[in-house]
Design a protein around this motif. Sequence first.
Motif, mmCIF file in Angstrom:
data_model
loop_
_atom_site.group_PDB
_atom_site.id
_atom_site.type_symbol
_atom_site.label_atom_id
_atom_site.label_comp_id
_atom_site.label_asym_id
_atom_site.label_seq_id
_atom_site.Cartn_x
_atom_site.Cartn_y
_atom_site.Cartn_z
ATOM 1 N N GLY A 1 0.830 -1.192 0.000
ATOM 2 C CA GLY A 1 0.000 0.000 0.000
ATOM 3 C C GLY A 1 0.868 1.247 0.000
ATOM 4 O O GLY A 1 2.093 1.176 0.154
ATOM 5 N N TYR A 2 0.228 2.404 -0.195
ATOM 6 C CA TYR A 2 0.911 3.703 -0.203
ATOM 7 C C TYR A 2 0.502 4.495 1.029
ATOM 8 O O TYR A 2 -0.464 4.139 1.730
ATOM 9 C CB TYR A 2 0.527 4.475 -1.467
ATOM 10 N N PRO A 3 1.207 5.598 1.323
ATOM 11 C CA PRO A 3 0.796 6.446 2.444
ATOM 12 C C PRO A 3 -0.665 6.871 2.332
ATOM 13 O O PRO A 3 -1.231 6.979 1.229
ATOM 14 C CB PRO A 3 1.751 7.638 2.342
ATOM 15 N N ALA A 4 -1.271 7.094 3.496
ATOM 16 C CA ALA A 4 -2.703 7.377 3.585
ATOM 17 C C ALA A 4 -3.113 8.516 2.664
ATOM 18 O O ALA A 4 -2.431 9.536 2.558
ATOM 19 C CB ALA A 4 -3.071 7.707 5.033
ATOM 20 N N ASP B 1 -9.471 1.552 -0.577
ATOM 21 C CA ASP B 1 -9.135 0.129 -0.530
ATOM 22 C C ASP B 1 -7.873 -0.097 -1.356
ATOM 23 O O ASP B 1 -7.868 0.086 -2.579
ATOM 24 C CB ASP B 1 -10.279 -0.705 -1.090
ATOM 25 N N PRO B 2 -6.768 -0.533 -0.736
ATOM 26 C CA PRO B 2 -5.517 -0.703 -1.489
ATOM 27 C C PRO B 2 -5.622 -1.769 -2.575
ATOM 28 O O PRO B 2 -4.898 -1.715 -3.566
ATOM 29 C CB PRO B 2 -4.494 -1.096 -0.417
ATOM 30 N N LEU B 3 -6.535 -2.738 -2.410
ATOM 31 C CA LEU B 3 -6.685 -3.767 -3.446
ATOM 32 C C LEU B 3 -7.307 -3.191 -4.714
ATOM 33 O O LEU B 3 -7.046 -3.677 -5.829
ATOM 34 C CB LEU B 3 -7.499 -4.944 -2.913
ATOM 35 N N ASP B 4 -8.121 -2.141 -4.587
ATOM 36 C CA ASP B 4 -8.606 -1.431 -5.778
ATOM 37 C C ASP B 4 -7.446 -0.736 -6.481
ATOM 38 O O ASP B 4 -7.410 -0.658 -7.722
ATOM 39 C CB ASP B 4 -9.671 -0.401 -5.384
ATOM 40 N N LEU B 5 -6.494 -0.241 -5.694
ATOM 41 C CA LEU B 5 -5.312 0.387 -6.271
ATOM 42 C C LEU B 5 -4.472 -0.632 -7.040
ATOM 43 O O LEU B 5 -3.915 -0.317 -8.097
ATOM 44 C CB LEU B 5 -4.489 1.041 -5.160
ATOM 45 N N VAL C 1 7.267 -1.405 -6.426
ATOM 46 C CA VAL C 1 5.836 -1.443 -6.123
ATOM 47 C C VAL C 1 5.027 -1.416 -7.412
ATOM 48 O O VAL C 1 4.121 -2.236 -7.627
ATOM 49 C CB VAL C 1 5.436 -0.254 -5.226
ATOM 50 N N MET C 2 5.350 -0.482 -8.290
ATOM 51 C CA MET C 2 4.561 -0.295 -9.501
ATOM 52 C C MET C 2 4.645 -1.505 -10.429
ATOM 53 O O MET C 2 3.704 -1.818 -11.151
ATOM 54 C CB MET C 2 5.024 0.979 -10.219
ATOM 55 N N MET C 3 5.802 -2.223 -10.410
ATOM 56 C CA MET C 3 5.949 -3.394 -11.258
ATOM 57 C C MET C 3 5.537 -4.684 -10.542
ATOM 58 O O MET C 3 5.439 -5.726 -11.182
ATOM 59 C CB MET C 3 7.403 -3.528 -11.736
ATOM 60 N N GLY C 4 5.299 -4.605 -9.235
ATOM 61 C CA GLY C 4 4.912 -5.797 -8.501
ATOM 62 C C GLY C 4 3.424 -5.925 -8.270
ATOM 63 O O GLY C 4 2.866 -7.029 -8.366
ATOM 64 N N LEU C 5 2.735 -4.810 -7.989
ATOM 65 C CA LEU C 5 1.312 -4.888 -7.676
ATOM 66 C C LEU C 5 0.487 -5.480 -8.814
ATOM 67 O O LEU C 5 -0.450 -6.252 -8.553
ATOM 68 C CB LEU C 5 0.785 -3.503 -7.289
ATOM 69 N N PRO C 6 0.768 -5.173 -10.085
ATOM 70 C CA PRO C 6 -0.006 -5.813 -11.162
ATOM 71 C C PRO C 6 0.121 -7.345 -11.149
ATOM 72 O O PRO C 6 -0.845 -8.046 -11.441
ATOM 73 C CB PRO C 6 0.586 -5.208 -12.429
ATOM 74 N N VAL C 7 1.307 -7.844 -10.843
ATOM 75 C CA VAL C 7 1.496 -9.300 -10.768
ATOM 76 C C VAL C 7 0.633 -9.879 -9.651
ATOM 77 O O VAL C 7 -0.049 -10.897 -9.825
ATOM 78 C CB VAL C 7 2.974 -9.637 -10.555
ATOM 79 N N TRP D 1 -2.709 -9.917 3.505
ATOM 80 C CA TRP D 1 -2.535 -9.339 4.846
ATOM 81 C C TRP D 1 -1.867 -7.964 4.714
ATOM 82 O O TRP D 1 -0.997 -7.770 3.868
ATOM 83 C CB TRP D 1 -1.638 -10.264 5.667
ATOM 84 N N PRO D 2 -2.254 -6.978 5.526
ATOM 85 C CA PRO D 2 -3.210 -7.050 6.636
ATOM 86 C C PRO D 2 -4.616 -6.589 6.238
ATOM 87 O O PRO D 2 -5.428 -6.278 7.100
ATOM 88 C CB PRO D 2 -2.608 -6.085 7.660
ATOM 89 N N PHE D 3 -4.890 -6.551 4.942
ATOM 90 C CA PHE D 3 -6.187 -6.052 4.484
ATOM 91 C C PHE D 3 -7.293 -7.091 4.661
ATOM 92 O O PHE D 3 -8.472 -6.739 4.734
ATOM 93 C CB PHE D 3 -6.100 -5.645 3.007
ATOM 94 N N GLN D 4 -6.928 -8.373 4.712
ATOM 95 C CA GLN D 4 -7.902 -9.453 4.838
ATOM 96 C C GLN D 4 -7.370 -10.481 5.832
ATOM 97 O O GLN D 4 -6.150 -10.653 5.963
ATOM 98 C CB GLN D 4 -8.110 -10.142 3.472
#
Length: 691
Positions: free
Chosen positions: A76-79, A90-94, A181-187, A200-203
Motif C-alpha cells: 500500500g501507499y501512504p494514507a 481500498d488498497p486492493l482497488d489500487l 511497487v509499480m511493477m509488482g502490484l499488477p502481478v 494481509w493485513p487487508f484481509q
Amino acid sequence: MTSFDTVVMVDWSAGNDRGPRPTKDAIWIGVQRGAAAEEPVYQRNRQEAEGWLEAFLTSERAEGRRVLVGFDFPFGYPAGFAAALCGSSDPLDLWDWFEARIEDDPKANNRFDLAAEINLGLGSGQGPFWFNTLSRDIEGLPRNKDGYANPFPAKRRCEDLASGAFTCWQMGGAGAVGGQVMMGLPVLARLRRKLEVAVWPFQPLNAPIGFVEIWPSLTAGPAPEGMIKDAWQVQQIARQVAQLPSARLDALLDVDAPEEGWIFGLGHEDELRADALPPLRNDCFALPPGVHWTPVSEAHDLLKQRLSAVTQTETVPLGEATGRIAALAVLAVRANPPLPNTAVDGYGFAGGRGAGAHELPLVAGRAAAGDAPGAVPEGQAIRVLTGAALPDGVDTVILQEDVVLTDGAVRFSGPVKAGANTRKAGEDVVAGQEIVTAGRKITPADLALLAATGVSEVSVRRRLKVGVISTGDELVEPGEAARDGQIYDANRPMLLALTEQFGHVPVDLGRVPDNRETLRGRLDNAAQDVDVILTSGGASAGDEDHVSALLQEAGAMALWRMAIKPGRPLALGLWQGVPVFGLPGNPVAALVCALIFARPAMAVLSGAGWSDPQGVEVPAAFAKSKKAGRREYLRARLRNGQAEVFASEGSGRISGLSWAEGLVELPEPAAEIKPGDMVRYVPFGSFGLAG
C-alpha cells in the motif's frame, strides 16, 4: 490458529531481464516446506517469475498444502493516495488500477511514464513520484527532488518505524522502492484473480494462499561468503517464518493497517532472528581431505559442528508436552510457593518465643490450604493446616503435638525459633525464573513444576519425522514365502521401533529392491514428508550400493569409513535438503551405528542438542585380546555386578541383540582384557531405549 505448510519468500526487481546466469539485483525466491529448505530459485525477469509462482502455487494447492507468500515491496501507499488516485481507499482497488495501466515486457516497461501521468493528474506535476533515470526527459517526473512537491506523507507509518526503509515515491536509483511497487502490484493483482488468495493485513489469512509484505533486511543477516545476498535473504526469511509456532504467527499478524499495509515481523525482529535455524549445507557431512578411517570421537565432533535443528515449533497445552523438546526457555508465571505457608498442622503466631512457658489467645476460625490469608492481631495465635497461606501477622508455626489447648488459648513451652515450620514465598521458584531450558525433553516431573508455577502451555519443537527404508532384492517381509537366497527384513522393524523410543515419529517407507530409479522415486517422495531418512543396506561402494550412488550423484554425499566394529561404512548425505543416514545392512552393525551416530545426530536435528550416553565402569566377566585401530562395541549385560558379553562377536548373530541389555565399549588402543579388569558398560536405557 493460523498455520501454513509451505512458506515462499520473494525478492522482487523492477529491472529488465537479467539473463540466464544467476546474479544479484534479480528476482530470487526462497521456499521452505515444513523443515525442508530448498535451494533459492533464480528468475531472470518478472514474466518468468509470475509464471513460476502461478505454477508453483497451483501445484501446492493440488497437494492440499496451504502456502504463505512474502513479497519485498509495499502492498500500500501512504494514507490518502489510493482515494486520490482511484476514488477508493481500498488498497486492493489500487492494485487493479495499476494492473490495468502497467505495460511490461522483459526489456522495457512504462513505469516512469505512468508515474509522470499520475503526478500531472494530481495537479502539481512535481510529485509525489520523483527520480527519472531514463535518457529522455519526461514531463511531470522530476529527475531529482529539486522543486519536488508531495501532497502525501513521505512514508507509511510502518516505514517510519523501520529504520532505513526507503520511500515508495522514489522511482529510480539506489533504494528505488517506487519502481518495485509499480511493477509488482499488477502481478499480485493477476495472481489474486487466478488463485484463492487473502492479502494481509487487508484481509484475514483464511484462504489457502496468503500474501504478506516483507522487508528482508529487517531480520536476515549477512550472506555467507560466495552466496548472493538476495538469494541468502529469501532463504533465511522463509526459514524464520516457517519455524514460527501458530500462536506466535497469529501474534505477528495482529496488526491494524487497513489502508497503508504493514511489514511482516516489524516490532518482532529479535524474536525472528533468535529463532532462525541455520540451513544444512550440502557439505555438512564432508570429511577433511586425507581422512580415510574416521575415529568415532572425530565423527561425533564433526556431526556436532555441522548439524543443527530442522524442526519447526508449535505451542501445545501442558498436558500434551510430555516427551516433547522445549523450543524456548520456559519462565515461571508465578512463584512457588506463591505466598508464605505452613509446612505442618499446628498454630501460627508472630515471632519466636524464648525458653519457658507461653500462652497465646486463639482467634476464631482457622487457616487451611486454599483459604485467602486473613490477619492475626499481635500476641494472638490461629489454628493452621499444612499448606495454608500464612495470615498477616503470622510468621512462625508450632506443631499441634507440642501444644495444649485450654479456655480458648494455646499453651506451649519454648524455645520456638522465629520462622519455624514455615515456607517462604518463592523459596522453591521465584516468578520469572527459568524452570525449563530450551532443548530439554519435558518429563512428567517438569509438568508438575510447570503447573505449580502457573504455566499452561509450552512452545515445543514438532516431533522429528524419521523415514525408514530397507534396500535389497534379497529381502522379504516376515510372513511372506522366502525363496532360497532370500532373508526376512529385520532392520526396518528394528529401526522403526528405535526411532519411536528415541521420541521421534517413525514413518515406514517400505522396502526397495536393488533398482536405482525405484529408490530415487522413494527418496523423492520421502523428502516431501519427513525430516530425516534412515536406510539400511546399499551404503558401501559396490555395484548394488544404490544409496551411496544416488547421494553421490546428487552431489551431497560422504562415505565415512568408520573406525568402529561392528559397522565401518556409513553413507551420510542430503536428499533435497533432507539428511540421510545410510546404515550398514547387517542388523547388528545397523543397530550399533544407529545408537552411536544416528541417535545423537537426530537429537540435534530435533532441537534437543547432542547427548552422550552415560556409562559405568564395571569388572569384566570375560577375556579378550583386542587389536588396535577401531573402537569396538560388544553386546553385553550385567550379572552379579559384572559385564558379560555375548558368546560370539559375529555380526550375523542377531540373537545377541535380543540377549544383550547394553554394550561394552572398548577404546581404539590394543588391549588384553582379563576377567576382573574394569570396562565401560553402557546400558541400552542410557541410549533412551526401554528395557
